[in-house]
Design a protein around this motif. Structure first.
Motif, PDB file in Angstrom:
ATOM      1  N   GLU A 101      26.200   4.785 -11.186  1.00  0.00           N
ATOM      2  CA  GLU A 101      26.257   5.642 -10.003  1.00  0.00           C
ATOM      3  C   GLU A 101      25.084   5.360  -9.072  1.00  0.00           C
ATOM      4  O   GLU A 101      25.237   5.346  -7.843  1.00  0.00           O
ATOM      5  CB  GLU A 101      26.239   7.120 -10.426  1.00  0.00           C
ATOM      6  N   LEU A 102      23.912   5.122  -9.677  1.00  0.00           N
ATOM      7  CA  LEU A 102      22.706   4.902  -8.876  1.00  0.00           C
ATOM      8  C   LEU A 102      22.741   3.591  -8.095  1.00  0.00           C
ATOM      9  O   LEU A 102      21.927   3.377  -7.198  1.00  0.00           O
ATOM     10  CB  LEU A 102      21.465   4.926  -9.773  1.00  0.00           C
ATOM     11  N   GLU A 103      23.659   2.729  -8.428  1.00  0.00           N
ATOM     12  CA  GLU A 103      23.805   1.466  -7.686  1.00  0.00           C
ATOM     13  C   GLU A 103      24.632   1.643  -6.416  1.00  0.00           C
ATOM     14  O   GLU A 103      24.672   0.754  -5.567  1.00  0.00           O
ATOM     15  CB  GLU A 103      24.456   0.402  -8.581  1.00  0.00           C
ATOM     16  N   LYS A 104      25.288   2.794  -6.275  1.00  0.00           N
ATOM     17  CA  LYS A 104      26.187   3.000  -5.135  1.00  0.00           C
ATOM     18  C   LYS A 104      25.445   3.395  -3.857  1.00  0.00           C
ATOM     19  O   LYS A 104      25.954   3.188  -2.756  1.00  0.00           O
ATOM     20  CB  LYS A 104      27.218   4.081  -5.471  1.00  0.00           C
ATOM     21  N   GLY A 105      24.270   3.984  -4.022  1.00  0.00           N
ATOM     22  CA  GLY A 105      23.541   4.415  -2.830  1.00  0.00           C
ATOM     23  C   GLY A 105      24.277   5.489  -2.063  1.00  0.00           C
ATOM     24  O   GLY A 105      24.346   5.463  -0.839  1.00  0.00           O
ATOM     25  N   GLU A 106      24.866   6.441  -2.788  1.00  0.00           N
ATOM     26  CA  GLU A 106      25.654   7.477  -2.130  1.00  0.00           C
ATOM     27  C   GLU A 106      24.763   8.370  -1.288  1.00  0.00           C
ATOM     28  O   GLU A 106      23.653   8.702  -1.654  1.00  0.00           O
ATOM     29  CB  GLU A 106      26.390   8.324  -3.173  1.00  0.00           C
ATOM     30  N   SER A 107      25.320   8.763  -0.133  1.00  0.00           N
ATOM     31  CA  SER A 107      24.559   9.612   0.768  1.00  0.00           C
ATOM     32  C   SER A 107      25.448  10.724   1.287  1.00  0.00           C
ATOM     33  O   SER A 107      26.562  10.466   1.756  1.00  0.00           O
ATOM     34  CB  SER A 107      24.013   8.789   1.937  1.00  0.00           C
ATOM     35  N   LEU A 108      24.966  11.941   1.189  1.00  0.00           N
ATOM     36  CA  LEU A 108      25.703  13.063   1.752  1.00  0.00           C
ATOM     37  C   LEU A 108      25.702  12.940   3.268  1.00  0.00           C
ATOM     38  O   LEU A 108      24.681  12.621   3.876  1.00  0.00           O
ATOM     39  CB  LEU A 108      25.021  14.375   1.379  1.00  0.00           C
ATOM     40  N   THR A 109      26.817  13.185   3.885  1.00  0.00           N
ATOM     41  CA  THR A 109      26.886  13.141   5.343  1.00  0.00           C
ATOM     42  C   THR A 109      27.200  14.528   5.880  1.00  0.00           C
ATOM     43  O   THR A 109      27.852  15.338   5.221  1.00  0.00           O
ATOM     44  CB  THR A 109      27.959  12.149   5.828  1.00  0.00           C
ATOM     45  N   THR A 110      26.723  14.779   7.059  1.00  0.00           N
ATOM     46  CA  THR A 110      26.946  16.056   7.733  1.00  0.00           C
ATOM     47  C   THR A 110      27.466  15.773   9.131  1.00  0.00           C
ATOM     48  O   THR A 110      26.938  14.907   9.834  1.00  0.00           O
ATOM     49  CB  THR A 110      25.646  16.871   7.816  1.00  0.00           C
ATOM     50  N   LYS A 111      28.508  16.501   9.521  1.00  0.00           N
ATOM     51  CA  LYS A 111      29.041  16.344  10.874  1.00  0.00           C
ATOM     52  C   LYS A 111      28.232  17.192  11.846  1.00  0.00           C
ATOM     53  O   LYS A 111      27.859  18.327  11.557  1.00  0.00           O
ATOM     54  CB  LYS A 111      30.510  16.761  10.915  1.00  0.00           C
ATOM     55  N   LEU A 112      27.973  16.607  13.000  1.00  0.00           N
ATOM     56  CA  LEU A 112      27.257  17.309  14.065  1.00  0.00           C
ATOM     57  C   LEU A 112      28.134  17.272  15.308  1.00  0.00           C
ATOM     58  O   LEU A 112      28.351  16.210  15.888  1.00  0.00           O
ATOM     59  CB  LEU A 112      25.908  16.635  14.346  1.00  0.00           C
ATOM     60  N   THR A 113      28.637  18.416  15.706  1.00  0.00           N
ATOM     61  CA  THR A 113      29.488  18.501  16.893  1.00  0.00           C
ATOM     62  C   THR A 113      28.682  19.063  18.052  1.00  0.00           C
ATOM     63  O   THR A 113      28.135  20.171  17.970  1.00  0.00           O
ATOM     64  CB  THR A 113      30.715  19.386  16.636  1.00  0.00           C
ATOM     65  N   ILE A 114      28.604  18.297  19.124  1.00  0.00           N
ATOM     66  CA  ILE A 114      27.937  18.724  20.355  1.00  0.00           C
ATOM     67  C   ILE A 114      29.020  18.958  21.401  1.00  0.00           C
ATOM     68  O   ILE A 114      29.589  18.008  21.933  1.00  0.00           O
ATOM     69  CB  ILE A 114      26.929  17.670  20.853  1.00  0.00           C
ATOM     70  N   PRO A 115      29.360  20.218  21.690  1.00  0.00           N
ATOM     71  CA  PRO A 115      30.405  20.499  22.677  1.00  0.00           C
ATOM     72  C   PRO A 115      29.989  20.092  24.091  1.00  0.00           C
ATOM     73  O   PRO A 115      28.799  19.973  24.398  1.00  0.00           O
ATOM     74  CB  PRO A 115      30.581  22.021  22.582  1.00  0.00           C
ATOM     75  N   GLU A 116      30.974  19.907  24.933  1.00  0.00           N
ATOM     76  CA  GLU A 116      30.710  19.629  26.347  1.00  0.00           C
ATOM     77  C   GLU A 116      29.934  20.799  26.944  1.00  0.00           C
ATOM     78  O   GLU A 116      30.226  21.957  26.682  1.00  0.00           O
ATOM     79  CB  GLU A 116      32.035  19.448  27.088  1.00  0.00           C
ATOM     80  N   GLY A 117      28.923  20.479  27.733  1.00  0.00           N
ATOM     81  CA  GLY A 117      28.158  21.534  28.386  1.00  0.00           C
ATOM     82  C   GLY A 117      27.020  22.107  27.564  1.00  0.00           C
ATOM     83  O   GLY A 117      26.314  23.006  28.028  1.00  0.00           O
ATOM     84  N   PHE A 118      26.799  21.610  26.348  1.00  0.00           N
ATOM     85  CA  PHE A 118      25.661  22.063  25.548  1.00  0.00           C
ATOM     86  C   PHE A 118      24.365  21.642  26.233  1.00  0.00           C
ATOM     87  O   PHE A 118      24.254  20.535  26.756  1.00  0.00           O
ATOM     88  CB  PHE A 118      25.717  21.430  24.152  1.00  0.00           C
ATOM     89  N   THR A 119      23.363  22.524  26.195  1.00  0.00           N
ATOM     90  CA  THR A 119      22.043  22.182  26.722  1.00  0.00           C
ATOM     91  C   THR A 119      21.186  21.584  25.612  1.00  0.00           C
ATOM     92  O   THR A 119      21.546  21.642  24.434  1.00  0.00           O
ATOM     93  CB  THR A 119      21.330  23.430  27.268  1.00  0.00           C
ATOM     94  N   ARG A 120      20.045  21.052  25.991  1.00  0.00           N
ATOM     95  CA  ARG A 120      19.134  20.500  24.978  1.00  0.00           C
ATOM     96  C   ARG A 120      18.643  21.604  24.044  1.00  0.00           C
ATOM     97  O   ARG A 120      18.359  21.351  22.866  1.00  0.00           O
ATOM     98  CB  ARG A 120      17.967  19.761  25.624  1.00  0.00           C
ATOM     99  N   PHE A 121      18.583  22.827  24.549  1.00  0.00           N
ATOM    100  CA  PHE A 121      18.162  23.952  23.707  1.00  0.00           C
ATOM    101  C   PHE A 121      19.223  24.229  22.644  1.00  0.00           C
ATOM    102  O   PHE A 121      18.894  24.496  21.477  1.00  0.00           O
ATOM    103  CB  PHE A 121      17.918  25.185  24.575  1.00  0.00           C
ATOM    104  N   ASP A 122      20.482  24.180  23.049  1.00  0.00           N
ATOM    105  CA  ASP A 122      21.580  24.369  22.098  1.00  0.00           C
ATOM    106  C   ASP A 122      21.601  23.242  21.067  1.00  0.00           C
ATOM    107  O   ASP A 122      21.823  23.468  19.876  1.00  0.00           O
ATOM    108  CB  ASP A 122      22.924  24.397  22.835  1.00  0.00           C
TER     109      ASP A 122
END
Length: 359
Positions: A101-122
């Motif tokens: 298993e340790l040879e696979k280099g598995e990495s958890l991924t997370t989705k990041l959704t940035i909607p249209e019109g989001f500000t840098r603060f959002d």
């Protein structure tokens, strides 16, 4: 003769010892081991030495003993194959299966959704929530990273921060991704979306790409209906040409976010605040974008519809996010009155719902 017998006995002992050790090693490496971490993710940090990886797994109960695994890796295995990553080890599992298993280099991924019109603060808030940083970084620290405009200096040298240049989309990153790398990926996506001909189109209108992105951000926040974005762009152009203040309330929302006091409602003080971003009191464009922008808003800013409208208000009859457009103040006031009547009705219904839910 006696010496030969002693040597023979020593060799026999050695063979038995080696055979016994080999059997023990084989048994240890192939024995199924039950553990209580099957539902947990085990993180192996990048650069962790093999001995520390194996010790970590032993301490967390994934393997029963570190020594046989480490001996195997040092003598018969390949320590260079062990990779950093986030792993889930089923239970029961053998040490050899763990190494596989340790040879696979598995990495958890997370989705990041940035909607249209989001500000840098959002965006900064969402990154802080979904991607815990090491060392820890809050929204303020992530916003500071967004003040570095090196990535867009070739396109918008006058930009003071990355507002407007982080493209709205859904991204997938390993869970441990650094905020700086996330920001870079969003800016890279913006630059991929920016067409070279848009730069020339902006210059032919005596505008910089930065001014086009600024105008596009106003369009983006004013309407979600793609087909009417060129119309809204035309209204902005008409008001600019007449020297009229744009009066776009989303710039006041943006100011409230900059001041750290946005609570979801535009207050009188927000409309009167002294800021170059306040398009209610200042004619012309704000000094920079107020949100992320899409390609359709950029194109609308570059190629606005030609008309004589200078006002618009939400179309409450359609209730689909579209607008009514007007050429005269008298028409606009009638439409505005209808909108305000609808808005008050919405407030009454909301208060009634809150009252019912509290009973």
């Amino acid at each position: 003769m006696k010496i030969v017998k002693i040597v023979f006995i020593l060799l026999l002992v050695a063979v038995v010892a080696v055979a016994g050790f080999s059997y023990w090693l084989f048994s240890s490496l192939n024995a199924k081991h039950e553990h209580a971490m099957a539902d947990e993710y085990i993180r192996i940090e990048k650069g962790t030495p093999p001995r520390e990886i194996i010790s970590q797994l032993a301490n967390q109960g994934i393997i029963s003993s570190a020594f046989p695994v480490f001996f195997y890796v040092r003598t018969m295995g390949d320590a260079s194959k062990l990779q950093a990553g986030d792993y889930q080890f089923p239970s029961p599992i053998t040490p050899l299966e763990v190494l596989k298993e340790l040879e696979k280099g598995e990495s958890l991924t997370t989705k990041l959704t940035i909607p249209e019109g989001f500000t840098r603060f959002d965006i900064a808030k969402r990154i802080a929530e979904r991607f815990p940083q090491q060392p820890p970084a809050d929204e303020k620290a992530i916003l500071t990273l967004m003040d570095d405009t090196t990535l867009i200096r070739d396109l918008a040298p006058e930009a003071k921060n990355l507002e407007g240049y982080m493209y709205p989309s859904t991204y997938t990153f390993p869970r441990q991704t650094d905020a700086k790398d996330i920001i870079r990926a969003m800016v890279d996506q913006f630059k991929k979306s920016w067409k070279p001909e848009w730069t020339e189109a902006a210059r032919s209108r005596s505008l910089s790409p930065h001014e086009i992105v600024t105008k596009a951000s106003l369009i983006e926040t004013e309407t979600s209906v793609e087909s009417e974005r060129p119309i809204v762009a035309g209204v902005i152009n008409n008001r600019l040409s007449k020297g009229m203040a744009l009066g776009i309330d989303q710039t006041n929302v943006y100011i409230a976010k900059m001041l750290g006091r946005w609570d979801g409602t535009i207050h009188k003080s927000d409309l009167e605040v002294n800021s170059p971003y306040n398009t209610r009191i200042n004619p012309g464009l704000p000094p920079g974008p107020i949100s992320s922008v899409t390609a359709s808003s950029i194109e609308a800013a570059l190629f606005p519809a030609s008309h004589d409208y200078i006002f618009y208000v939400l179309n409450v009859d359609a209730n689909d996010g579209s607008h009514w457009f007007y050429s005269s103040a008298a028409e606009f006031e009638r439409g505005k009155a209808k909108y305000q009547q609808w808005l008050e009705q919405q407030r009454v219904e909301k208060r009634a719902q809150q009252s019912n839910s509290s009973q």
